[in-house]
Design a protein around this motif. Sequence first.
Motif, PDB file in Angstrom:
ATOM      1  N   UNK A  13      -6.463  -5.836  -1.942  1.00 31.22           N
ATOM      2  CA  UNK A  13      -7.772  -5.224  -1.706  1.00 31.22           C
ATOM      3  C   UNK A  13      -7.862  -4.631  -0.303  1.00 31.22           C
ATOM      4  N   UNK A  14      -7.359  -5.373   0.663  1.00 33.10           N
ATOM      5  CA  UNK A  14      -7.405  -4.892   2.047  1.00 33.10           C
ATOM      6  C   UNK A  14      -6.547  -3.645   2.202  1.00 33.10           C
ATOM      7  N   UNK A  15      -5.349  -3.661   1.623  1.00 27.77           N
ATOM      8  CA  UNK A  15      -4.472  -2.486   1.706  1.00 27.77           C
ATOM      9  C   UNK A  15      -5.107  -1.285   1.003  1.00 27.77           C
ATOM     10  N   UNK A  16      -5.662  -1.496  -0.174  1.00 26.46           N
ATOM     11  CA  UNK A  16      -6.298  -0.399  -0.912  1.00 26.46           C
ATOM     12  C   UNK A  16      -7.481   0.187  -0.148  1.00 26.46           C
ATOM     13  N   UNK A  46      -0.913  -1.822 -12.523  1.00 22.41           N
ATOM     14  CA  UNK A  46      -1.917  -2.869 -12.371  1.00 22.41           C
ATOM     15  C   UNK A  46      -2.652  -2.733 -11.041  1.00 22.41           C
ATOM     16  N   UNK A  47      -1.938  -2.350 -10.006  1.00 23.97           N
ATOM     17  CA  UNK A  47      -2.564  -2.160  -8.694  1.00 23.97           C
ATOM     18  C   UNK A  47      -3.509  -0.969  -8.734  1.00 23.97           C
ATOM     19  N   UNK A  48      -3.140   0.065  -9.461  1.00 24.27           N
ATOM     20  CA  UNK A  48      -4.047   1.206  -9.615  1.00 24.27           C
ATOM     21  C   UNK A  48      -5.313   0.800 -10.360  1.00 24.27           C
ATOM     22  N   UNK A  51      -7.511  -0.924  -7.933  1.00 26.97           N
ATOM     23  CA  UNK A  51      -8.169   0.104  -7.115  1.00 26.97           C
ATOM     24  C   UNK A  51      -9.332   0.714  -7.893  1.00 26.97           C
ATOM     25  N   UNK A  52      -9.061   1.127  -9.107  1.00 25.45           N
ATOM     26  CA  UNK A  52     -10.065   1.807  -9.922  1.00 25.45           C
ATOM     27  C   UNK A  52     -11.289   0.935 -10.203  1.00 25.45           C
ATOM     28  N   UNK A  53     -11.062  -0.332 -10.518  1.00 26.41           N
ATOM     29  CA  UNK A  53     -12.147  -1.185 -10.990  1.00 26.41           C
ATOM     30  C   UNK A  53     -12.874  -1.955  -9.892  1.00 26.41           C
ATOM     31  N   UNK A 115       2.367   9.114  -2.309  1.00 28.63           N
ATOM     32  CA  UNK A 115       3.146   8.570  -1.186  1.00 28.63           C
ATOM     33  C   UNK A 115       3.583   7.128  -1.472  1.00 28.63           C
ATOM     34  N   UNK A 116       2.671   6.325  -1.980  1.00 26.62           N
ATOM     35  CA  UNK A 116       2.977   4.916  -2.290  1.00 26.62           C
ATOM     36  C   UNK A 116       4.049   4.846  -3.380  1.00 26.62           C
ATOM     37  N   UNK A 117       3.864   5.604  -4.449  1.00 28.81           N
ATOM     38  CA  UNK A 117       4.819   5.555  -5.558  1.00 28.81           C
ATOM     39  C   UNK A 117       6.206   5.982  -5.119  1.00 28.81           C
TER      40      UNK A 117
END
Length: 123
Positions: A13-16, A46-48, A51-53, A115-117
């Motif tokens: 969460x902090x990174x996002x 899952x990380x996306x 982020x989305x939710x 960039x992350x991917x």
Amino acid sequence: MNSTELENRKPIWIALSKFYLDNELTCKDFDHMAIIFQKSGLHIKDIKQIDLMKVFPLLQPNLLNISGAWTDFDEDWLLSECIKHYQKRENRFYRLNYKFWNALFYWIRRDGWNQIEQRIINT
């Protein structure tokens, strides 16, 4: 959400939240985010979703605010609010609302996700 799951999500969460600061992210920022995401053991898909939710609905308004946060968000506030958004995840109106806003504003984070991917694929 149990305490172990919560502890595992906090760094994500902090990174996002970096996506939603009112400044340009650097290569160093993307490197750091990619490391955190890889250490989580979660798939990028899952990380996306996280982020989305949880993070996007909470922090996207910062990007539209003239006096938005530039450096960091208060971590206690961020974690508390992400938990609240996690608890709303099954609400149909909530899901439709964030999906609508995401369709309008995904372009703001698209390059960041690219960039992350790239960093995750190349490691």
